[in-house]
Structures are given as C-alpha cells and as structure tokens.
Design an enzyme around this catalytic site. Structure first.
Site, PDB file in Angstrom:
ATOM      1  NE  ARG A   1       0.887 -13.791  68.603  1.00 14.55           N
ATOM      2  CZ  ARG A   1       0.573 -12.609  69.119  1.00 14.55           C
ATOM      3  NH1 ARG A   1      -0.584 -12.451  69.734  1.00 14.55           N
ATOM      4  NH2 ARG A   1       1.368 -11.585  68.997  1.00 14.55           N
TER       5      ARG A   1
ATOM      6  CG  HIS B 287       1.435 -17.479  82.373  1.00 18.89           C
ATOM      7  ND1 HIS B 287       0.704 -18.509  81.845  1.00 18.89           N
ATOM      8  CD2 HIS B 287       0.669 -16.929  83.335  1.00 18.89           C
ATOM      9  CE1 HIS B 287      -0.477 -18.574  82.448  1.00 18.89           C
ATOM     10  NE2 HIS B 287      -0.526 -17.623  83.365  1.00 18.89           N
TER      11      HIS B 287
HETATM   12  C1  LIG Z   1      -4.855 -22.778  72.455  1.00 19.31           C
HETATM   13  C2  LIG Z   1      -4.655 -21.538  71.708  1.00 19.31           C
HETATM   14  C3  LIG Z   1      -3.407 -20.907  71.723  1.00 19.31           C
HETATM   15  C4  LIG Z   1      -2.213 -21.473  72.465  1.00 19.31           C
HETATM   16  O1  LIG Z   1      -1.505 -22.335  71.630  1.00 19.31           O
HETATM   17  P1  LIG Z   1      -0.034 -22.868  71.997  1.00 19.31           P
HETATM   18  O2  LIG Z   1       0.191 -23.923  70.976  1.00 19.31           O
HETATM   19  O3  LIG Z   1      -0.129 -23.444  73.382  1.00 19.31           O
HETATM   20  O4  LIG Z   1       0.887 -21.733  71.911  1.00 19.31           O
HETATM   21  C5  LIG Z   1      -3.250 -19.737  70.999  1.00 19.31           C
HETATM   22  N1  LIG Z   1      -4.269 -19.207  70.302  1.00 19.31           N
HETATM   23  C6  LIG Z   1      -5.481 -19.799  70.256  1.00 19.31           C
HETATM   24  C7  LIG Z   1      -6.546 -19.177  69.434  1.00 19.31           C
HETATM   25  C8  LIG Z   1      -5.718 -20.970  70.957  1.00 19.31           C
HETATM   26  O5  LIG Z   1      -6.935 -21.531  70.910  1.00 19.31           O
END
Ligand SMILES: *Cc1c(COP(=O)(O)O)cnc(C)c1O
Length: 832
Positions: free
Chosen positions: A564, A372
């Site tokens: 994040r 990842h």
């Molecule tokens: C989808 C999701 C993420 C991932 O978001 P990215 O933009 O891909 O970093 C993180 N937190 C929550 C709560 C999500 O639903």
C-alpha cells in the site's frame, strides 16, 4: 487415453465428479459445461471453460469438505474461529489444483479439450476482500490452518464490491469499482438456511421477567438478516477442507404490510435498502474512520452472525453453554471485530440468561486479540453518539464492563485518577470516544503483536498500562506467509529446483530449506538459481510491457517496492534516491551503479491526498527517466498498476532487491518482506517490524541495513526535528528536492508537488530526510554487490535458505500452542 481407463470410468459414473486423473477431469469439465452451465463446447468462451474447470475442481473438494464439517459437528473437539473484516484470498483455481496435487492432470485434461490451463488461470477474478497485509495474513492463516489439520473456521464479510481496481491515467490513480461477482463465483456456496438476524438502533428498556429477574429488552429500529456464503479452504495434500464463512446482508424477507400504514411502506422499503447496503462495499484503509456509520454496522453485523453461528454449533454438538470457551477459541484480527466482547456478553446475558460473572468468565476465556498497529491515527475509536444510536444495547454492556474494570483499577491504584483516565474504554479528552483496543485488551485472554519489535513496543507504548497490570496476557506471534501460494504456485521454476536439491518436504516444513546453505558456493547450482530468477524476470518484463508499454531489460537489477502507498512506508524515500541516481548517471558521476529497473506497485486510499501525490511523483519520474535516451540500458522506472494478489504472484518471484524502508517503529511486521525473502530477493531495509528477524535469520552480511533505529526515531522526533537542516547539509538532497519543486517531474507545473516538498521540508513526520543519506550510501553497497554475480547469487540463495521461520505454518503452530491450546485432527474420508 488407455481403453481400460475409459471403460472403468464409464462403469463408475461418479468418476466424472471425483476422479483425479486427466480423463475423469476432462469428462467432469464437459459435464459441468453442458449440464450445469448449459453451454456446448462449440460455443463456449474461455470464461465458460474456466468456470467448468473451477466447478470440476470444486466437485473434487466436496467429499473432503463434507467429511471435515461432519467431524467438527459430531465430536467435542475445539474449533479455532478466525474473525477478520478482511480475507484477501486471491484467485482460488491454481491454489486448489496445487493443494489437490492435480495441476498436471488438469493441464492435460484442458489440453485435450483444446484449452490452455495458464490462459484459464488468468481469467479468474480476484476476490479483493481486503486492503493489503492484514487481509492477506488472514488468507495465509486459513491455508496453514487447513494444511496443519486444525479444526477452524474463518468468519468475515462477503463484500459485493471489494477493494477498488486501480488504473493509472495521466500518472494519477483512478479508482474503478471492483465488480468481482459480476460473472459469478464458482467457489462460493450460499446457504440460505444458515442465517441470523442482527439488530440495529432503537431503544432499550428494563423489565422484570417471570422469575422476577431484572432483564434488559432491546427494541431495535431494524433487523438485518445475515446469510452464510461458504468457500472451501483445502489444505495441502490433506483431507482437511475448512470453511471460510462470509456473511451477506439481506433485508428481513417479508415486511408485513398490515403492520404499516401507507406512509410507512416507503419507510419499510427504505429499511430494505439499508439492509442490502450493509455488505456492499469494503472500506479502504488509511481514511478517517469518523462518521463511518456503515463501517461500524458492518463490524457488528459480521461479529453477531459469527457468534450466533458458534452458539448454534454448540447446540448441535449438544454441549452446554458453560462449555462455550472449551469448544471455541476466537481470534480477533485487529480491533475490527472487537465488538465481539460486548456481543458475546449480550448473547450470553440477554439471550441465554446467564449471570453476568459467568458470562464474563466465558467471554474472557473464549477471545484473543491481535494488535496490528501502533500508529495513533490507525487505532480504532468510535464517537459515542454514533455508537449509541446504532448499537444502544452493546454500548450499555461496554459501560458495565468498563465500570467493573475501572473499579478494579481504583482498588489496585487508589487515588490514581490519571491511570483510570488512561486505561478507561472511553476517551474523555474532547468528544467522547470508545477505544476499541482497550475493550479488546480487557475482554480477551491473550493479546499479541505481530513481530518481536512490534510486540515489545506495544507493551511500552499504546498498551503499556495494561502490560504492567497483566504481563501474562501479552504474547508475540511473528507473522508468516504460505509457501504454497507464494513459492510452489507462483514460482514453479524455483519449486522444481528446490525439490531436486533438498527434496519436496520443504513445502510443509520450510526449515528444510536450510539444506541449501551447502549449495551457496556451488557454481553449477548458482547457475541454475540464476536461470530460475532470469526466467521469472523475463515473465514479469512481458507483463510490464503488456500493461504499461514500458520495455524493461530482464538483466537489470529488479529493485521492487510493492505495498500500500503510505507515508510511513516511504515510497517517496525510494523516489528521492531514484532522482539522485538519475542526476549522477546524467553527469556520469556514478560509474559503479548497476543497471536498475525500479518497480513500484500499490494502491492509495481514495481520500489520502499525500499517498496519491506519491504515486504521481513516481509516474512523473518514470516519464522523464524512461524518455531520456541517455538512460537506455541504465535506468528504468515502472509503476505497475493494480497491485493485488494475482499480480503479486508474478512480482515477488522476479525481485532481486526487496524495498522494506518504513520508518523504524512504524511497520508492525510486514509480510511482503517475507514473500520476497522466500523467493530469493535480498532486502534493503530498516530495523522495523519483521525486518529485524529477517536480518537475524539471513545473517547481517545478507541484508542491506540502513536508517535510524526505532529508539533513535523516538529521540529525533522528541528533540525538535528540523528536516530542512538535512537538505541544507546535503547538496544532492537539496538538488533532488529542487527538481521536484521546479516541476521537472510534472511537465513544468510547480504547483503539483508543492504539498509534498513542503511537507518533507517543514514537518517530515516519517523522517524521510533524516534517513536519506544513509539510504543512498546503502544503495551504493547494493550496486557494488550486484557487480559480483557470484556474491549476489550466494546472498540470494542464503535468503531463501533461511526463510523457514516466515512460513505461516510456524506462525499458526505458535498460535495453536501458546494461545489457542488446540491440536490437529486427522479427517477420515471413509467415516459415514
Ligand atoms: C503481501 C501483500 C501485502 C502486504 O505487503 P507489505 O509489504 O507487508 O505491506 C499487500 N498486498 C498484497 C496483495 C500482498 O500480497
């Protein structure tokens, strides 16, 4: 309610537990409220009603759950086991109602009881058993596995405290303990009879067994008991109801006092404390792993329990141990469960007494690994002394695996010590460390990245030597997200419009959204599309007002970055643009600018000072901009606190613009980008992670592209990057940085943001300044497109229309075909 329904319901007492119509549901809720929870309707609180409804929905899943389990135990079919230290499953009630197809009935039932379904849905605590993308991916995959009727189990840890709740006080993040279990969890079934013991510490000894074979005996310092806590994972409109099995740690029940002298009694109590601490708390990401003994203990704990559980199921099925890899295919979600390589070997060699080679064959065939991240600081390693003191026997096994592997390397590349050192599972530069990615790559049959670009870079960078050695082992499976939760459940307005336009088959075959292409120029359709988006923005505006007191205009462009908080994700690049735009608006120098509402959300790791400073910068800008009367109707900035799945379900559907602006080559895939796209947001982004494929699918003209490519990033970084030069050559950038440094967004305090500004000017590891100018120009193109509503809406429709690839159903189908070699199994409810 028709009299005959009530009559038949009275005749069939079971109906209150299983009937799907509104009246049966109503009676089920009353039953559970009075008999299970011992509350009378007269004094029941909203939370009591939520629990009663949740139990009633769970009741209606049990027959399917039982039939699914029986099918997996009885037949010799193969089961996919998804091992993940995180499952960010989000609230369950709404999703289960949707998957059962009884949302409308539940609404009617609760209305008959004087309760509003939406208010009850809002009560559910979020099970925050993950940090962000990786944990949410695991949850989307469980939804698709069940919906596609794939025999599977999710294995993880039942953290008593999940990811912290985020509050914003004085513009800063404050972490609050997540007590998600405080009021009980109606979805969880604890199974005290499904429990295993896991050893820690102590010594190993060689001994000869009765047959004269050399055996290793591990005498641990302590044992921890893992108890199964199961949550049903129902597929969409199918009978398959899989299990998410999370392990909670318990002290080994009775420590026999006769074995202890008085002094050791306290030692024994201490052991109990340690055992009970094991599954207490989820570690936040992006913090140095070093010294986190408990984290390693958690990983080994859940991996060992899960593998022991598979061995027990193998015995239940009456299959010989040699068939392990035929019966189970185990996916490791990143290296967090990579100790599975050593633990499966230990269980096979030490416990089941298999010869090493036979055990190795089974292990290698059973396991697969998903990488990842390429960020060096995020690649998992463990210091040898810590590892040895906690897991002495698994370490010996890793040494032996490594010894045999390096032997192979020496034979293949004679005299090439550099290759041996690079590929070894032990990093000997400086303090010796175990490289978990190497252990996974050697010990697994398949290795995959999570987007095309990431899988390619993986083979060129961190796992290059291994890709040359075993090219056939490497795959790509681009991530996906579930359209059930992120469209049907969270965007009902859009779902209705899609049903009307392309038929309801899109929910399980997202490629059918392609049919929307034909409507992209139909003014009547575009009007309906805009109305759906407008309503979602209205709803989010109300939540923003409730939570932050900021009033936003739902007609402004909703420009959203939620994820994040991290330097590589570059929320600070977005912040620099906002300041630039603010300055232009103040001097009326940007007539073409669209009225915008910038919305941010995301947690920073508690120990990640720069990320926390980025939050302060955003809230500081918000304070200045939102209080400037000249910005009324033109510019708003919101930091929405506590970004989690529950909040996400309101945010993605309300977005016009999706900010995916990570430094190219740094974001493995992203999944937020996919959720935005499905909900009709247009992406402004770099060629990073799955953005590349999103742009490919959407078409170049429906994507706002900017920034250096991954290759250019490599070159710039290597050729001596001088970020200050960019500020010297761009007066607006210079002015923007000066405003921050001068305390303009920190009430005159010039110290607060110094580390951030200095970092950008002096090192800027993620090339924020190098991409600034192109980003600003790209945002001007966004504004221009917004000024033409027909054009914007067309782009929005085409993004949803072409988002089919990003369904987790497609991703899971690829895992099944390419990696797991597993096929669907229909669950028959009338077996018995
Ligand atoms: C989808 C999701 C993420 C991932 O978001 P990215 O933009 O891909 O970093 C993180 N937190 C929550 C709560 C999500 O639903």
């Amino acid at each position: 309610m028709a009299a005959d329904t009530i009559d038949s319901a009275t005749r069939n007492g079971d109906l209150a537990r299983s009937g799907l119509n509104a009246d049966a549901l109503r009676r089920g809720v009353l039953d559970n409220l009075t008999c299970l929870q011992a509350r009378s309707p007269a004094i029941a609180t909203p939370h009591d009603w939520y629990m009663a409804l949740a139990y009633s929905v769970r009741d209606r899943m049990l027959a399917r759950w039982e039939a699914t389990i029986q099918t997996y135990v009885a037949s010799e079919l193969r089961v996919a086991c998804y091992l993940s230290a995180e499952f960010l499953i989000g609230p369950q009630l709404g999703n289960n109602l949707v998957n059962l197809g009884i949302e409308a009935n539940a609404r009617a039932a609760m209305q008959a009881l004087g309760q509003d379904l939406d208010a009850l849905l809002a009560i559910e605590e979020e099970p925050g058993l993950g940090n962000g993308g990786l944990g949410r991916l695991a949850a989307c995959y469980l939804d698709s596995l069940a919906t596609l009727e794939i025999p599977s189990v999710g294995y993880g840890i039942r953290y008593e405290f999940g990811i912290f709740d985020q509050q914003i006080r004085d513009g800063c993040q404050v972490e609050v303990t997540d007590k998600w279990l405080q009021k009980g969890n109606p979805w969880e079934i604890v199974r005290p009879n499904v429990a295993y013991y896991v050893a820690f510490g102590g010594q190993t000894q060689c001994a000869t067994d009765a047959e004269g074979r050399l055996r290793v005996q591990w005498t641990p310092a302590r044992m921890v008991k893992g108890v199964a806590c199961d949550t049903p994972m129902l597929g969409y409109r199918v009978n398959t109801c899989n299990t998410l099995r999370l392990w909670k740690s318990e002290a080994v029940e009775s420590f026999d006092l006769q074995d202890f002298n008085a002094g050791d009694y306290y030692e024994a109590v201490q052991e109990k404390v340690i055992s009970e601490t094991l599954s207490k708390v989820l570690y936040p990401n992006d913090e140095p792993e070093a010294g986190k003994r408990l984290r390693l203990a958690q990983q080994y704990f859940f991996v060992s329990c899960s593998l022991q559980d598979m061995l027990r199921l193998l015995d239940l099925k009456g299959e010989p141990i040699a068939r392990f890899a035929d019966m189970f295919t185990v996916q490791l979600n990143d290296t967090h469960p990579s100790i599975a390589v050593a633990e499966l070997m230990r269980l096979l060699v030490d416990v089941r007494l298999l010869p090493w080679d036979e055990a190795w064959e089974i292990t290698r065939n059973a396991l697969s690994y998903t990488n990842h991240t390429l960020l060096p600081e995020a690649l998992e390693t463990w210091g040898l002394p810590l590892f040895r003191s906690l897991l002495p026997r698994p370490l010996e096994i890793i040494y032996e695996i490594n010894r045999r592997f390096l032997e192979e390397i020496r034979q293949r590349y004679p005299g090439d010590d550099a290759s041996v050192a690079r590929m070894s599972m032990i990093d000997e530069t400086g303090d010796k460390k175990l490289r978990m990615a190497h252990l996974s790559t050697v010990g697994c049959r398949a290795v995959n990245g999570v987007a095309e670009l990431h899988s390619a870079l993986l083979k060129e960078t961190v796992l290059r030597d291994f890709a040359q050695l075993w090219p056939e082992r490497f795959h790509n499976v681009t991530n996906g997200v579930t359209p059930r939760r992120f469209m049907l459940l969270s965007n009902p307005g859009l779902a209705r419009l899609l049903d009307e336009t392309v038929g309801d088959g899109w929910v399980t075959d997202l490629t059918r959204l392609r049919k929307l292409d034909a409507y992209a120029d139909d003014p009547a359709f575009l009007e309906k599309w805009r109305a759906v988006k407008r309503a979602n923005k209205q709803l989010l505006s109300e939540r923003i007002r409730d939570v932050t007191n900021i009033v936003v205009n739902p007609d402004a462009l909703f420009d959203i970055q939620v994820k994040r908080i991290h330097e590589y994700k570059r929320q600070h690049l977005n912040a620099l643009y906002i300041i630039t735009l603010y300055q232009r608006l103040r001097r009326n120098a940007d007539q073409g600018a669209a009225p915008r509402c910038f919305i941010f959300g995301g947690k920073a790791a508690p120990g990640y000072a720069m990320a926390k400073l980025m939050i302060r910068l955003i809230t500081g800008i918000a304070e200045v901009v939102n209080n400037d009367p000249a910005m009324e109707g033109r510019l708003k900035v919101v930091f929405f606190p506590d970004f989690n799945v529950k909040n996400a379900q309101f945010i993605y559907p309300a977005a016009d613009l999706s900010e995916q602006i990570s430094t190219a080559g740094k974001e493995a895939s992203g999944t937020g980008n996919m959720k935005f796209m499905m909900n009709g947001a247009i992406t402004i982004g770099t060629l990073d992670g799955a953005n590349v494929e999103i742009r490919e699918e959407a078409g170049d003209e429906n994507f706002f592209l900017f920034g250096l490519t991954a290759e250019q990033v490599e070159h710039v970084t290597h050729d001596g990057y001088r970020p200050a030069q960019y500020a010297d050559n761009n007066a607006e950038l210079r002015e923007t940085l000066n405003l921050i440094a001068d305390g303009y967004f920190s009430r005159g305090d010039k110290q607060v943001f110094r580390p951030l500004v200095e970092n950008l000017l002096q090192s800027d590891p993620f090339l924020v300044l190098a991409d600034y100018t192109d980003y600003v120009t790209c945002q001007e193109r966004v504004s221009a497109a917004w000024q033409d509503p027909a054009r914007w809406t067309r782009m929005s429709v085409l993004n949803t229309a072409r988002s089919g690839k990003f369904s987790s159903d497609r991703a899971i189908s690829e895992y099944c075909e390419r990696i797991w070699k597993i096929s669907p199994v229909r669950i028959d409810l009338d077996r018995s």
